[in-house]
Design a protein around this motif. Structure first.
Motif, PDB file in Angstrom:
ATOM      1  N   MET A 284       0.816  -1.221   0.000  1.00  0.00           N
ATOM      2  CA  MET A 284       0.000   0.000   0.000  1.00  0.00           C
ATOM      3  C   MET A 284       0.846   1.266   0.000  1.00  0.00           C
ATOM      4  O   MET A 284       0.303   2.376   0.057  1.00  0.00           O
ATOM      5  CB  MET A 284      -0.947  -0.020   1.191  1.00  0.00           C
ATOM      6  CG  MET A 284      -1.900  -1.193   1.211  1.00  0.00           C
ATOM      7  SD  MET A 284      -2.827  -1.340   2.758  1.00  0.00           S
ATOM      8  CE  MET A 284      -3.840   0.114   2.701  1.00  0.00           C
ATOM      9  N   GLY A 285       2.175   1.080  -0.033  1.00  0.00           N
ATOM     10  CA  GLY A 285       3.045   2.243  -0.121  1.00  0.00           C
ATOM     11  C   GLY A 285       4.081   2.393   0.971  1.00  0.00           C
ATOM     12  O   GLY A 285       4.932   3.283   0.903  1.00  0.00           O
ATOM     13  N   LEU A 286       4.047   1.546   2.007  1.00  0.00           N
ATOM     14  CA  LEU A 286       5.065   1.620   3.055  1.00  0.00           C
ATOM     15  C   LEU A 286       6.428   1.241   2.486  1.00  0.00           C
ATOM     16  O   LEU A 286       6.531   0.418   1.578  1.00  0.00           O
ATOM     17  CB  LEU A 286       4.721   0.707   4.222  1.00  0.00           C
ATOM     18  CG  LEU A 286       3.509   1.054   5.077  1.00  0.00           C
ATOM     19  CD1 LEU A 286       3.349   0.014   6.185  1.00  0.00           C
ATOM     20  CD2 LEU A 286       3.647   2.451   5.668  1.00  0.00           C
ATOM     21  N   ALA A 287       7.478   1.851   3.024  1.00  0.00           N
ATOM     22  CA  ALA A 287       8.825   1.540   2.552  1.00  0.00           C
ATOM     23  C   ALA A 287       9.221   0.115   2.880  1.00  0.00           C
ATOM     24  O   ALA A 287      10.011  -0.515   2.167  1.00  0.00           O
ATOM     25  CB  ALA A 287       9.838   2.516   3.158  1.00  0.00           C
ATOM     26  N   SER A 288       8.669  -0.432   3.973  1.00  0.00           N
ATOM     27  CA  SER A 288       9.018  -1.770   4.416  1.00  0.00           C
ATOM     28  C   SER A 288       7.882  -2.325   5.264  1.00  0.00           C
ATOM     29  O   SER A 288       7.072  -1.585   5.815  1.00  0.00           O
ATOM     30  CB  SER A 288      10.321  -1.766   5.205  1.00  0.00           C
ATOM     31  OG  SER A 288      10.561  -3.005   5.831  1.00  0.00           O
ATOM     32  N   GLY A 289       7.839  -3.652   5.395  1.00  0.00           N
ATOM     33  CA  GLY A 289       6.855  -4.282   6.259  1.00  0.00           C
ATOM     34  C   GLY A 289       7.271  -4.286   7.707  1.00  0.00           C
ATOM     35  O   GLY A 289       6.492  -4.635   8.582  1.00  0.00           O
ATOM     36  N   GLN A 290       8.519  -3.914   7.989  1.00  0.00           N
ATOM     37  CA  GLN A 290       9.029  -3.943   9.346  1.00  0.00           C
ATOM     38  C   GLN A 290       8.923  -2.565  10.000  1.00  0.00           C
ATOM     39  O   GLN A 290       9.171  -1.561   9.368  1.00  0.00           O
ATOM     40  CB  GLN A 290      10.493  -4.371   9.363  1.00  0.00           C
ATOM     41  CG  GLN A 290      10.682  -5.794   8.818  1.00  0.00           C
ATOM     42  CD  GLN A 290      12.105  -6.285   8.987  1.00  0.00           C
ATOM     43  OE1 GLN A 290      12.915  -5.698   9.692  1.00  0.00           O
ATOM     44  NE2 GLN A 290      12.424  -7.369   8.326  1.00  0.00           N
TER      45      GLN A 290
END
Length: 290
Positions: A284-290
């Motif tokens: 959805m656009g986040l730089a990373s899942g963490q």
């Protein structure tokens, strides 16, 4: 991005906090402290071995700012640095001493500030109370009678009554009694679910309504500080969606929504009024899942 040995690095952002003057403070994994001004300019403060007033380490983990402009930066392994955002003068505290022959020079995990401006620091096997104005330090050693071991205080928070809460790696949540220096464990019904069963506490957070939010290896839940009892997911059904997910940190926005950072599942946002949990992912656009 940052630079290491003349090579570009993708800098991991550990914590983002507002400064008293409106600037944005960003602690990073390899690029020191980044300060983004109100006009959008970016300044980096990094460690210089020959300059004693430089930041303690480029591996900055935590950052906090007081209303007076004091900024405290905690590193992963090199103590803390402090400066005032208005004059940018940095200071470095590498060793804490309680003036009784006891010292501490290892890493800090979480920093909180009480209403008197005193700093409380979660560290290896202890909580450190640091009164900067008086330059007084006191150690509160964490030892569990149940496990027969000391435990790292990974997280802490200060409730509306001024009590210090400690979250440990391996012994759950406790409340510090300053009068006797003892940590009283908060009993949680482990049959309520995986989040309640986990005794590895990754973050504690005092919300504006006074509730204590607890982040674990298997989800999140809240504790009523007045009764020291955990609120079941029957009260907040949407939080059941976090079952089995590692939650690393909390933040509350001006509308009272609780934002939660997960290990690999992105970011969650909980609205208490409607019991709604929103989920934001890398797709959805986040730089990373963490």
């Amino acid at each position: 991005t940052g630079e290491f040995n003349k090579k570009q690095l993708n800098a991991q952002l550990n914590e983002i906090r507002p400064a008293a003057n409106g600037d944005i403070l960003v602690s990073t994994e390899h690029d020191g402290l980044v300060v983004i001004s109100k006009t959008g300019s970016i300044a980096r403060y990094t460690h210089d071995p020959i300059y004693t007033n430089s930041i303690a380490s480029d591996l900055t983990r935590r950052v906090i700012s007081s209303p007076e402009g004091e900024v405290i930066v905690g590193s992963s392994a090199a103590g803390i640095s402090s400066f005032n955002i208005y004059n940018k003068t940095a200071g470095y505290t590498g060793i804490f001493s309680d003036r009784q022959g006891n010292f501490y020079d290892s890493y800090m995990a979480k920093i909180g500030e009480d209403q008197n401006g005193v700093l409380w620091i979660g560290a290896a096997e202890r909580v450190i109370k640091w009164d900067k104005k008086k330059n007084l330090v006191k150690f509160y050693y964490y030892f569990s009678e149940k496990t027969g071991q000391s435990h790292e205080v990974r997280s802490l928070c200060i409730d509306k009554s001024g009590r210090v809460w400690a979250g440990t790696l391996g012994n759950g949540v406790s409340v510090l009694s300053e009068s006797n220096g003892q940590f009283k464990p908060v009993s949680v019904d482990t049959t309520l679910g995986p989040a309640f069963k986990s005794n590895v506490i990754l973050d504690l957070f005092t919300a504006s309504d006074g509730m204590i939010w607890v982040a674990t290896m298997a989800g999140a839940y809240t504790i009523d500080p007045a009764t020291l009892t955990a609120n079941t997911h029957k009260k907040y059904p949407a939080l059941q969606q976090l079952t089995g997910k590692r939650i690393n940190a909390f933040l509350e926005d001006r509308d009272g929504r609780i934002w939660m950072a997960s290990m690999n599942e992105g970011v969650y946002c909980y609205t208490k009024k409607t019991d709604q949990l929103s989920h934001f992912t890398k797709e959805m656009g986040l730089a990373s899942g963490q």
